[in-house]
Scaffold this motif. Structure first.
Motif, mmCIF file in Angstrom:
data_model
loop_
_atom_site.group_PDB
_atom_site.id
_atom_site.type_symbol
_atom_site.label_atom_id
_atom_site.label_comp_id
_atom_site.label_asym_id
_atom_site.label_seq_id
_atom_site.Cartn_x
_atom_site.Cartn_y
_atom_site.Cartn_z
ATOM 1 N N ASN A 73 30.104 -34.647 31.925
ATOM 2 C CA ASN A 73 28.969 -34.679 31.009
ATOM 3 C C ASN A 73 27.690 -34.185 31.687
ATOM 4 O O ASN A 73 27.420 -34.529 32.834
ATOM 5 C CB ASN A 73 28.794 -36.093 30.456
ATOM 6 C CG ASN A 73 30.060 -36.569 29.734
ATOM 7 O OD1 ASN A 73 30.902 -35.751 29.350
ATOM 8 N ND2 ASN A 73 30.203 -37.860 29.556
ATOM 9 N N ILE A 74 26.948 -33.360 30.958
ATOM 10 C CA ILE A 74 25.794 -32.643 31.508
ATOM 11 C C ILE A 74 24.500 -33.358 31.129
ATOM 12 O O ILE A 74 24.241 -33.591 29.943
ATOM 13 C CB ILE A 74 25.760 -31.183 30.993
ATOM 14 C CG1 ILE A 74 27.115 -30.494 31.228
ATOM 15 C CG2 ILE A 74 24.646 -30.392 31.675
ATOM 16 C CD1 ILE A 74 27.254 -29.144 30.526
ATOM 17 N N PHE A 75 23.682 -33.677 32.134
ATOM 18 C CA PHE A 75 22.422 -34.367 31.903
ATOM 19 C C PHE A 75 21.279 -33.585 32.546
ATOM 20 O O PHE A 75 21.473 -32.909 33.555
ATOM 21 C CB PHE A 75 22.460 -35.780 32.500
ATOM 22 C CG PHE A 75 23.590 -36.629 32.007
ATOM 23 C CD1 PHE A 75 23.488 -37.333 30.818
ATOM 24 C CD2 PHE A 75 24.774 -36.721 32.731
ATOM 25 C CE1 PHE A 75 24.535 -38.112 30.354
ATOM 26 C CE2 PHE A 75 25.827 -37.498 32.281
ATOM 27 C CZ PHE A 75 25.721 -38.192 31.090
ATOM 28 N N GLY A 76 20.099 -33.714 31.974
ATOM 29 C CA GLY A 76 18.935 -33.057 32.556
ATOM 30 C C GLY A 76 17.732 -33.135 31.646
ATOM 31 O O GLY A 76 17.809 -33.635 30.522
ATOM 32 N N ARG A 77 16.619 -32.622 32.134
ATOM 33 C CA ARG A 77 15.401 -32.572 31.336
ATOM 34 C C ARG A 77 15.539 -31.499 30.256
ATOM 35 O O ARG A 77 16.377 -30.597 30.363
ATOM 36 C CB ARG A 77 14.210 -32.254 32.227
ATOM 37 C CG ARG A 77 13.940 -33.287 33.289
ATOM 38 C CD ARG A 77 12.792 -32.879 34.189
ATOM 39 N NE ARG A 77 11.501 -33.026 33.524
ATOM 40 C CZ ARG A 77 10.342 -32.750 34.110
ATOM 41 N NH1 ARG A 77 10.301 -32.309 35.342
ATOM 42 N NH2 ARG A 77 9.211 -32.913 33.466
ATOM 43 N N PRO A 78 14.686 -31.554 29.211
ATOM 44 C CA PRO A 78 14.675 -30.479 28.220
ATOM 45 C C PRO A 78 14.424 -29.127 28.889
ATOM 46 O O PRO A 78 13.611 -29.007 29.803
ATOM 47 C CB PRO A 78 13.510 -30.863 27.291
ATOM 48 C CG PRO A 78 13.382 -32.353 27.430
ATOM 49 C CD PRO A 78 13.736 -32.646 28.861
ATOM 50 N N ASN A 79 15.170 -28.130 28.443
ATOM 51 C CA ASN A 79 15.005 -26.740 28.914
ATOM 52 C C ASN A 79 15.470 -26.498 30.348
ATOM 53 O O ASN A 79 15.103 -25.496 30.947
ATOM 54 C CB ASN A 79 13.551 -26.263 28.770
ATOM 55 C CG ASN A 79 13.387 -25.336 27.571
ATOM 56 O OD1 ASN A 79 14.189 -25.377 26.640
ATOM 57 N ND2 ASN A 79 12.380 -24.494 27.582
ATOM 58 N N ALA A 80 16.296 -27.393 30.874
ATOM 59 C CA ALA A 80 16.843 -27.164 32.221
ATOM 60 C C ALA A 80 17.954 -26.122 32.198
ATOM 61 O O ALA A 80 18.292 -25.544 33.225
ATOM 62 C CB ALA A 80 17.360 -28.475 32.816
ATOM 63 N N GLY A 81 18.533 -25.896 30.998
ATOM 64 C CA GLY A 81 19.593 -24.890 30.861
ATOM 65 C C GLY A 81 20.963 -25.484 30.595
ATOM 66 O O GLY A 81 21.991 -24.838 30.835
ATOM 67 N N LYS A 82 21.014 -26.711 30.053
ATOM 68 C CA LYS A 82 22.292 -27.389 29.797
ATOM 69 C C LYS A 82 23.156 -26.605 28.811
ATOM 70 O O LYS A 82 24.348 -26.385 29.043
ATOM 71 C CB LYS A 82 22.038 -28.809 29.265
ATOM 72 C CG LYS A 82 21.319 -29.711 30.250
ATOM 73 C CD LYS A 82 21.086 -31.104 29.699
ATOM 74 C CE LYS A 82 20.203 -31.139 28.478
ATOM 75 N NZ LYS A 82 18.835 -30.634 28.726
ATOM 76 N N SER A 83 22.558 -26.191 27.705
ATOM 77 C CA SER A 83 23.319 -25.482 26.663
ATOM 78 C C SER A 83 23.771 -24.104 27.142
ATOM 79 O O SER A 83 24.894 -23.664 26.860
ATOM 80 C CB SER A 83 22.471 -25.340 25.389
ATOM 81 O OG SER A 83 22.122 -26.616 24.890
ATOM 82 N N THR A 84 22.911 -23.413 27.876
ATOM 83 C CA THR A 84 23.259 -22.095 28.425
ATOM 84 C C THR A 84 24.434 -22.230 29.385
ATOM 85 O O THR A 84 25.351 -21.403 29.393
ATOM 86 C CB THR A 84 22.051 -21.469 29.144
ATOM 87 O OG1 THR A 84 20.948 -21.417 28.237
ATOM 88 C CG2 THR A 84 22.361 -20.056 29.615
ATOM 89 N N LEU A 85 24.428 -23.287 30.199
ATOM 90 C CA LEU A 85 25.533 -23.532 31.129
ATOM 91 C C LEU A 85 26.825 -23.804 30.370
ATOM 92 O O LEU A 85 27.881 -23.250 30.713
ATOM 93 C CB LEU A 85 25.193 -24.712 32.042
ATOM 94 C CG LEU A 85 26.319 -25.175 32.973
ATOM 95 C CD1 LEU A 85 26.747 -24.054 33.912
ATOM 96 C CD2 LEU A 85 25.904 -26.413 33.769
ATOM 97 N N LEU A 86 26.772 -24.649 29.359
ATOM 98 C CA LEU A 86 27.976 -24.962 28.577
ATOM 99 C C LEU A 86 28.573 -23.690 27.981
ATOM 100 O O LEU A 86 29.786 -23.460 28.054
ATOM 101 C CB LEU A 86 27.638 -25.950 27.460
ATOM 102 C CG LEU A 86 28.835 -26.416 26.627
ATOM 103 C CD1 LEU A 86 29.580 -27.534 27.344
ATOM 104 C CD2 LEU A 86 28.416 -26.885 25.244
ATOM 105 N N ASN A 87 27.730 -22.854 27.399
ATOM 106 C CA ASN A 87 28.207 -21.607 26.792
ATOM 107 C C ASN A 87 28.812 -20.672 27.840
ATOM 108 O O ASN A 87 29.833 -20.019 27.600
ATOM 109 C CB ASN A 87 27.069 -20.905 26.050
ATOM 110 C CG ASN A 87 26.602 -21.674 24.826
ATOM 111 O OD1 ASN A 87 27.335 -22.508 24.296
ATOM 112 N ND2 ASN A 87 25.386 -21.422 24.379
#
Length: 290
Positions: free
Chosen positions: A7-21
């Motif tokens: 599971n991916i955690f972080g601040r807003p705009n750290a790039g979580k969604s970009t990493l998942l994709n």
């Protein structure tokens, strides 16, 4: 066989969604340069013959101001509870002490891989300093430096995760890539276009509700409501002579067709629901929590 939840955690705009994709090689999470784009926990299932990794993108960790934010942080809490491995993602140009404070407050009970993202926007010296800084933290087992936007070394990135993942049988069937229905991803693609094309506070005051999703012989018919707070926001989204809503609809339809792999008829309506972000009934109707 290894299998588990990463599971991916972080601040807003750290790039979580970009990493998942990037990890999935497919767009499952919507992406925007605006903060707080992700509102739901999105599970993505990576299947290989000797492992199954269920990645979860989670909303950026924030201090809640509305019931909507509380629901978002509840999904973060749920992801903390079932994680086998945590991916803690940091924008390398952010304040590291603030990131450390957030990660320490998570009180992780599982091993964590610290992901330094956006390294294409800095120098080698800062990367080395960041690796040393986070490697010294007790909650960090491994550190990885990447640029999720420009591409990642797939095998190198997965190796430390697989080392920490428990042995076990797959949780999902081989051909599954997510536990969420197509309808969810369609609503997210529409919401992404609002983030791209609308300005100021409008994207944050907007929800999307799919009212009709019918597969016909030659196409899929989709009817969706875009929910806003105020009449003025509705008028902006519709635009003069409907220009804004037409542009938004065309752009969303093209992305939905690419995602579904078939022709789509998309009809959008804008509806005003004052203070929906603080209304439990509305939040449940729009898919935020139980």
């Amino acid at each position: 066989m290894k299998s588990g939840f990463v599971n991916i955690f972080g601040r807003p705009n750290a790039g979580k969604s970009t990493l998942l994709n990037a990890l999935m090689g497919e767009k499952l999470a919507i992406v925007s340069h605006k903060v707080q784009t992700t509102r739901h926990r999105i599970k993505a299932i990576l299947n290989e013959k000797d492992y199954q990794i269920i990645f979860s993108d989670t909303p950026g960790i924030i201090k809640p101001e509305y019931k909507l934010h509380e629901k978002m942080m509840q999904s973060v809490k749920g992801a903390l509870e079932d994680a086998d491995v945590a991916l803690l993602i940091v924008d390398i140009n952010d304040n590291w002490d603030e990131c450390d404070a957030i990660f320490s407050a998570l009180k992780l009970r599982v091993p964590a891989v610290l992901v330094l993202n956006k390294v294409d926007r800095t120098n080698k010296e800062r990367i080395t300093e960041a690796e040393a800084y986070f490697s010294s933290k007790s909650y960090v087992k491994k550190t990885v430096a990447i640029s999720a936007l420009t591409g990642i070394n797939y095998k190198k990135f997965l190796q430390p995760i697989l080392e920490l993942l428990p042995e076990g049988q797959p949780f999902y069937e081989d051909d599954s890539i997510s536990d969420l229905p197509e309808k969810f991803f369609v609503s997210e693609l529409i919401r992404e276009k609002i983030y791209e094309q609308a300005h100021d506070e409008i994207p944050y005051h907007t929800a999307v509700l799919i009212r009709e999703f019918k597969e016909k012989e030659t196409l899929t018919k989709i009817v969706a409501d875009i929910i806003v707070h105020r009449e003025t926001q509705k008028m902006i989204l519709i635009g003069e002579k409907g220009t804004m809503i037409k542009k938004l609809g065309t752009s969303a339809r093209l992305d939905i067709e690419a995602f579904l792999g078939r022709k789509v008829f998309l009809e959008l309506f804008v509806k005003v629901k004052p203070k929906w972000r603080d209304n439990d009934l509305h939040l449940k109707e729009y898919g935020y929590g139980q």
